[in-house]
Motif scaffolding. Structure first.
Motif, PDB file in Angstrom:
ATOM      1  N   HIS A 136       0.897  -1.278   0.078  1.00 39.72           N
ATOM      2  CA  HIS A 136      -0.002  -0.002   0.094  1.00 39.72           C
ATOM      3  C   HIS A 136       0.927   1.248   0.053  1.00 39.72           C
ATOM      4  O   HIS A 136       1.037   1.880   0.917  1.00 39.72           O
ATOM      5  CB  HIS A 136      -0.884  -0.045   1.159  1.00 39.72           C
ATOM      6  CG  HIS A 136      -2.001   0.848   1.181  1.00 39.72           C
ATOM      7  ND1 HIS A 136      -3.248   0.622   1.697  1.00 39.72           N
ATOM      8  CD2 HIS A 136      -2.155   2.146   0.684  1.00 39.72           C
ATOM      9  CE1 HIS A 136      -4.311   1.687   1.441  1.00 39.72           C
ATOM     10  NE2 HIS A 136      -3.625   2.682   0.944  1.00 39.72           N
ATOM     11  N   GLU A 159      -4.218  -0.327  -3.468  1.00 48.34           N
ATOM     12  CA  GLU A 159      -5.569   0.229  -3.039  1.00 48.34           C
ATOM     13  C   GLU A 159      -6.209   1.071  -3.836  1.00 48.34           C
ATOM     14  O   GLU A 159      -7.337   0.977  -4.743  1.00 48.34           O
ATOM     15  CB  GLU A 159      -5.608   0.922  -1.296  1.00 48.34           C
ATOM     16  CG  GLU A 159      -6.802   1.471  -1.167  1.00 48.34           C
ATOM     17  CD  GLU A 159      -6.703   2.919  -0.395  1.00 48.34           C
ATOM     18  OE1 GLU A 159      -5.915   3.575  -0.802  1.00 48.34           O
ATOM     19  OE2 GLU A 159      -7.421   3.006   0.682  1.00 48.34           O
ATOM     20  N   TYR A 166      -8.176 -10.408  -6.531  1.00 50.45           N
ATOM     21  CA  TYR A 166      -8.514  -9.816  -5.463  1.00 50.45           C
ATOM     22  C   TYR A 166      -9.382  -8.374  -5.645  1.00 50.45           C
ATOM     23  O   TYR A 166      -9.094  -7.786  -6.682  1.00 50.45           O
ATOM     24  CB  TYR A 166      -7.498  -9.363  -4.171  1.00 50.45           C
ATOM     25  CG  TYR A 166      -6.379  -8.466  -4.846  1.00 50.45           C
ATOM     26  CD1 TYR A 166      -6.797  -7.090  -4.814  1.00 50.45           C
ATOM     27  CD2 TYR A 166      -5.042  -8.960  -5.291  1.00 50.45           C
ATOM     28  CE1 TYR A 166      -5.712  -5.892  -5.326  1.00 50.45           C
ATOM     29  CE2 TYR A 166      -4.465  -7.836  -5.713  1.00 50.45           C
ATOM     30  CZ  TYR A 166      -4.603  -6.494  -5.922  1.00 50.45           C
ATOM     31  OH  TYR A 166      -3.675  -5.547  -6.470  1.00 50.45           O
ATOM     32  N   ASN A 181      -9.259  -5.087  -3.445  1.00 46.15           N
ATOM     33  CA  ASN A 181      -8.667  -4.470  -2.254  1.00 46.15           C
ATOM     34  C   ASN A 181      -9.478  -3.049  -1.839  1.00 46.15           C
ATOM     35  O   ASN A 181      -9.624  -2.232  -2.512  1.00 46.15           O
ATOM     36  CB  ASN A 181      -7.244  -3.864  -2.537  1.00 46.15           C
ATOM     37  CG  ASN A 181      -6.531  -3.044  -1.121  1.00 46.15           C
ATOM     38  OD1 ASN A 181      -7.097  -2.410  -0.529  1.00 46.15           O
ATOM     39  ND2 ASN A 181      -5.263  -3.591  -1.156  1.00 46.15           N
ATOM     40  N   ILE A 216      -8.688  -8.033   0.121  1.00 49.05           N
ATOM     41  CA  ILE A 216      -7.819  -7.430   0.790  1.00 49.05           C
ATOM     42  C   ILE A 216      -8.205  -6.458   1.831  1.00 49.05           C
ATOM     43  O   ILE A 216      -8.955  -5.461   1.043  1.00 49.05           O
ATOM     44  CB  ILE A 216      -6.395  -6.882   0.343  1.00 49.05           C
ATOM     45  CG1 ILE A 216      -5.778  -8.005  -0.719  1.00 49.05           C
ATOM     46  CG2 ILE A 216      -5.532  -6.493   1.231  1.00 49.05           C
ATOM     47  CD1 ILE A 216      -4.812  -7.409  -1.691  1.00 49.05           C
ATOM     48  N   VAL A 224      -8.436 -14.308   2.212  1.00 52.35           N
ATOM     49  CA  VAL A 224      -8.724 -13.161   2.473  1.00 52.35           C
ATOM     50  C   VAL A 224      -7.607 -12.670   3.555  1.00 52.35           C
ATOM     51  O   VAL A 224      -7.143 -13.348   4.424  1.00 52.35           O
ATOM     52  CB  VAL A 224     -10.066 -12.943   3.130  1.00 52.35           C
ATOM     53  CG1 VAL A 224     -11.212 -13.221   1.969  1.00 52.35           C
ATOM     54  CG2 VAL A 224     -10.460 -13.748   4.202  1.00 52.35           C
ATOM     55  N   TRP A 225      -7.195 -11.369   3.504  1.00 55.23           N
ATOM     56  CA  TRP A 225      -6.368 -10.963   4.404  1.00 55.23           C
ATOM     57  C   TRP A 225      -6.314  -9.527   4.506  1.00 55.23           C
ATOM     58  O   TRP A 225      -7.090  -8.658   3.946  1.00 55.23           O
ATOM     59  CB  TRP A 225      -5.059 -11.365   4.136  1.00 55.23           C
ATOM     60  CG  TRP A 225      -4.108 -10.783   2.803  1.00 55.23           C
ATOM     61  CD1 TRP A 225      -3.094  -9.612   2.940  1.00 55.23           C
ATOM     62  CD2 TRP A 225      -4.417 -10.967   1.405  1.00 55.23           C
ATOM     63  NE1 TRP A 225      -2.759  -9.413   1.657  1.00 55.23           N
ATOM     64  CE2 TRP A 225      -3.373 -10.019   0.866  1.00 55.23           C
ATOM     65  CE3 TRP A 225      -5.111 -11.974   0.690  1.00 55.23           C
ATOM     66  CZ2 TRP A 225      -3.432 -10.103  -0.665  1.00 55.23           C
ATOM     67  CZ3 TRP A 225      -5.078 -11.687  -0.637  1.00 55.23           C
ATOM     68  CH2 TRP A 225      -4.186 -11.018  -1.328  1.00 55.23           C
ATOM     69  N   GLY A 226      -5.476  -8.900   5.526  1.00 55.26           N
ATOM     70  CA  GLY A 226      -5.644  -7.357   5.926  1.00 55.26           C
ATOM     71  C   GLY A 226      -4.400  -6.771   6.067  1.00 55.26           C
ATOM     72  O   GLY A 226      -3.482  -7.646   6.393  1.00 55.26           O
ATOM     73  N   GLU A 227      -4.309  -5.545   6.091  1.00 56.52           N
ATOM     74  CA  GLU A 227      -3.061  -4.692   6.486  1.00 56.52           C
ATOM     75  C   GLU A 227      -3.170  -3.677   7.340  1.00 56.52           C
ATOM     76  O   GLU A 227      -4.474  -3.274   7.545  1.00 56.52           O
ATOM     77  CB  GLU A 227      -2.364  -4.412   5.153  1.00 56.52           C
ATOM     78  CG  GLU A 227      -3.326  -3.607   4.170  1.00 56.52           C
ATOM     79  CD  GLU A 227      -3.023  -2.508   3.077  1.00 56.52           C
ATOM     80  OE1 GLU A 227      -2.194  -2.870   2.388  1.00 56.52           O
ATOM     81  OE2 GLU A 227      -3.465  -1.106   3.584  1.00 56.52           O
ATOM     82  N   TYR A 252       2.437 -10.617   2.743  1.00 54.66           N
ATOM     83  CA  TYR A 252       1.577 -10.317   1.720  1.00 54.66           C
ATOM     84  C   TYR A 252       1.978 -11.212   0.392  1.00 54.66           C
ATOM     85  O   TYR A 252       1.275 -11.389  -0.394  1.00 54.66           O
ATOM     86  CB  TYR A 252       2.225  -8.826   1.240  1.00 54.66           C
ATOM     87  CG  TYR A 252       1.216  -8.047   1.234  1.00 54.66           C
ATOM     88  CD1 TYR A 252       0.208  -7.844   0.243  1.00 54.66           C
ATOM     89  CD2 TYR A 252       0.845  -6.770   2.157  1.00 54.66           C
ATOM     90  CE1 TYR A 252      -0.903  -7.008   0.260  1.00 54.66           C
ATOM     91  CE2 TYR A 252      -0.093  -5.676   2.152  1.00 54.66           C
ATOM     92  CZ  TYR A 252      -0.903  -5.923   0.948  1.00 54.66           C
ATOM     93  OH  TYR A 252      -1.833  -4.912   0.952  1.00 54.66           O
TER      94      TYR A 252
END
Ligand SMILES: [Zn+2]
Length: 556
Positions: free
Chosen positions: A84, A108, A225, A227, A259, A285-288, A426
Motif C-alpha cells: 500500500h 488500494e 482480489y 482491495n 484484502i 482473504v487478508w488485511g493490512e 503479503y
C-alpha cells in the motif's frame, strides 16, 4: 622461460577446472548473519549465496562470492513488501530502501485501467525496487462520471486533480455508465493489473452494494482480489466492521480473494477475527495495517464533512484534523475557508489512541501496508533531493516498516512474527492467487528471488514524525533487490536496473460481459436491478443525477 610461464598457466587452468566448486561461486555472499524464513521458521546463523538474482544456497559452510557483505550481529530476512504505497516515483526510492522495502505496490487506489500497461512501462528499467499496481475503481468512475482525462501519472498523484470534482464520489451511475466503469477496469485486468482497488469509503453516496458486488465478480473472473478502503472507513467500531462484512460476504459468495486495506481503526479486533476465521475456512482473504494512530488524506474527503466527522462520529476538528504542511489544527471555519482555496490539500486525521498501535503489531497474520502518500508538490523532486528538502508528509511514508520492528522489540512480539508481517504475509496470499512473482518472494529459501533486507534487531528504528515525515529509518544497513545490492552501509545505490514489475501476464481478451436487465432477470427471476441499489422496478436512468443522490443520502 616463455615456455615455462605457458606451462604454469596451463597447470593453473587445469587445477582450476578440476577443483570442486568453491572459489567465487556466487555473485554475492551475505555471511555470518541470522537468517530467518517466515515460511519454514528456519532461524540460524548462516551464509547466503546469491547467483543470477536468486538465493542459490543457505549454508553453515564457508562460501565465497565476487562480493561479500558481512552480516555479523545482523538479521537477514526477505525484503519488505509494501502493498500500500501511493508514491512509486524516483524521489521516493531512497526513503523506501532506508526503510528496508524491496517491493512497493499501490493495491488500494491503483492506476486507471486502460493505462496499466503505461504505468508498468514507465518504471521498467527505471526503479531500484519492484513495483506493482491495482486497477482503480475510483479513476474509472472519475473518467466515466466526471469526464476526467487529464492523466499525468495514471495513478494516485492524479487524485489531487481528479478529486477536485465530486461526480466520482456522489453519482450513482446508470446501467450504461456502470458498464463503462466495469469495462475500463476489465481492460486494466487484461493488461495485467494485480486486482481491483476500491476507495469506496470516499464514495459512500455514489456506490451501491450492487456495484461493489459486480467489481468483486469481475476480479473473481480472473481469480484476483479486491482491495477495499471500506465503505464506512473511517467510522466507529460498528461501521468499520460492517464495511468489511460487505466485502467478505461478497468474497464468500463468489469465492474470490479480498484484502482489507488499513484496518487499523475502531473495530480492528473484530475485523482481525473475521479474517482469521475465514482463512481457517479456506478463503484467501487478508488485511493490512500501518502502525500509526492517525491517517492522512485530502481535506475534501466525504467522511470529513461535519455531518459525518463531527455529528455522527463525535470528533472535534480542533483535536483531530491537522494540516500536513503547517502542523496547525483546523477549526470548522478554517476548514471551510481552505476548501475553497485548495480542496485536496493534504491533512493528517487522528483516529484512535496511540496505545492501540502496539496491539496491531501483535496480531498474527496481518500484513504491513504503509499507505505512504505522494508528496505535494512534487515538482523538481528527484532521487538526489535531500530528505530534509522534501515537502512534509505523514510519517508512515518513510517509517512504517522500521516502526513495526521497533514496536515488536518494545512489546516482546516474536521477531519471526514481525518478519512475517513485513514480507511473507503479503507474498503468500498473492502467490496463492497465482501471481508467480510473489510465489518466489517473501521467503529466505534456496531457489527464491534474492530480495533481501539486512537489519540490526537491537537498533532498527523509524525516525520520521508528524512534524518531519521524511526522515529516513536507521538500523537497516543493507538491501538487495533481485540479487543486486541497492543499499550498502545505509547508502542507497542508484541501480535503477534492479527492480522488476510485479504483474500478471497480459491476456489476449478481456472477460467482462456487459450487464443487462434481461440478463439479471433471466438468471435470478428478479425485477430489473440497477446500480441504484436493487430497488425492484426502479428506472436506472432516473438514478443518474448527483444532486438527487446527495439529497436521498442526506435524508437517510
Ligand atoms: Zn485508504
Amino acid at each position: 622461460m616463455k615456455k615455462d610461464v605457458m606451462l604454469l598457466g596451463c597447470l593453473i587452468l587445469a587445477l582450476a577446472l578440476s577443483m570442486p566448486a568453491m572459489a567465487q561461486d556466487y555473485d554475492l555472499v551475505i555471511k555470518n548473519g541470522r537468517v530467518m524464513d517466515p515460511e519454514t521458521n528456519y532461524d540460524a546463523i548462516a551464509n547466503v549465496g546469491i547467483k543470477g538474482g536468486k538465493i542459490a544456497i543457505i549454508t553453515k559452510d564457508k562460501i565465497t562470492g565476487k562480493e561479500t557483505i558481512d552480516a555479523k550481529g545482523l538479521v537477514v530476512v526477505p525484503g519488505f513488501i509494501d502493498g500500500h504505497q501511493h508514491c512509486i516515483e524516483p524521489y521516493a526510492y531512497r526513503l523506501m530502501l532506508r526503510d528496508g522495502r524491496t517491493t512497493i505496490m499501490d493495491l488500494e487506489l491503483g492506476a486507471y485501467g486502460p493505462k496499466i500497461d503505461e504505468f508498468y512501462k514507465k518504471r521498467e528499467g527505471n526503479s531500484p525496487v519492484n513495483f506493482g499496481v491495482s486497477v482503480s475503481h475510483e479513476f474509472a468512475r472519475a473518467a466515466v462520471l466526471d469526464g476526467f482525462s487529464d492523466w499525468k501519472y495514471f495513478y494516485s498523484p492524479d487524485a489531487v486533480y481528479s478529486r477536485v470534482k465530486q461526480g466520482w464520489s456522489v453519482t450513482r451511475p446508470t446501467l450504461e455508465q456502470g458498464n463503462q466503469i466495469l469495462a475500463a477496469m476489465d481492460e486494466g485486468l487484461r493488461q495485467g493489473g494485480l486486482g481491483i482497488g476500491s476507495t469506496v469509503g470516499y464514495m459512500r453516496a455514489g456506490v451501491s452494494s450492487r456495484e461493489i458486488f459486480e467489481l468483486q465478480k469481475l476480479a473473481g473472473k480472473y481469480g484476483r482480489y479486491i482491495n477495499m478502503h471500506f465503505r464506512l472507513t473511517p467510522g466507529d467500531d460498528v461501521q468499520e466492521v460492517m464495511g468489511i462484512q460487505e466485502m467478505l460476504a461478497n468474497a464468500a459468495a463468489l469465492g474470490s480473494p479480498a484484502i482489507a486495506a488499513h484496518f487499523n481503526n475502531p473495530g480492528y479486533n473484530m475485523v482481525h477475527e473475521l479474517l482469521v476465521r475465514m482463512r481457517e475456512k479456506g478463503y484467501n482473504v487478508w488485511g493490512e495495517i500501518y502502525p500509526y494512530n492517525a491517517g492522512s488524506t485530502a481535506l475534501n474527503a466525504v467522511f470529513l464533512e461535519p455531518e459525518v466527522w463531527v455529528k455522527a462520529l463525535g470528533n472535534k476538528y480542533e483535536e483531530t484534523l491537522q494540516d500536513v504542511e503547517t502542523g496547525e489544527f483546523y477549526t470548522q471555519k478554517s476548514r471551510e475557508e481552505m476548501l475553497k482555496k485548495e480542496p485536496t490539500r493534504p491533512v493528517i486525521v487522528y483516529k484512535c489512541p496511540e496505545e492501540w498501535v502496539a496491539n496491531w503489531v501483535k496480531m498474527k497474520g496481518v500484513a504491513i501496508g504503509s499507505d505512504g502518500m505522494p508528496l505535494v508538490p512534487d515538482d523538481g523532486l528527484t532521487w538526489d533531493t535531500p530528505y530534509e528538502e522534501f515537502p512534509n508528509t505523514h510519517p508512515r511514508f518513510a517509517g512504517s516498516f522500521a516502526k513495526v520492528l521497533r514496536l515488536a522489540r518494545e512489546n516482546n512480539v516474536p521477531l519471526m512474527q514481525a518478519v512475517s508481517m513485513t514480507s511473507y504475509n503479503y507474498a503468500k496470499p498473492l502467490g496463492e492467487m497465482g501471481l508467480k512473482a510473489m510465489q518466489v518472494r517473501g521467503r529466505m529459501q534456496k531457489g527464491m528471488v534474492a530480495d533481501i533486507t539486512v537489519f540490526d534487531p537491537a537498533t532498527v528504528t523509524d525516525n520520521s514524525t508528524f512534524a518531519k515525515g521524511t526522515l529516513p529509518s536507521t538500523g537497516i544497513p543493507h538491501v538487495i533487490v533481485n540479487g543486486i545490492i541497492v543499499m550498502k552501509d545505509s547508502e542507497p545505490i542508484k541501480r535503477f536496473d534492479a527492480g522488476q514489475p510485479i504483474r500478471f501476464e497480459v491476456q489476449e481478451k478481456g472477460r467482462f460481459e456487459p450487464l443487462s436487465k434481461e440478463g439479471w432477470t433471466k438468471t435470478f427471476y428478479a425485477s430489473p436491478i440497477d446500480f441504484g441499489g436493487g430497488v425492484p422496478g426502479s428506472q436506472p436512468n432516473m438514478k443518474g443525477s448527483a444532486i438527487q443522490q446527495v439529497e436521498s443520502h442526506e435524508s437517510q
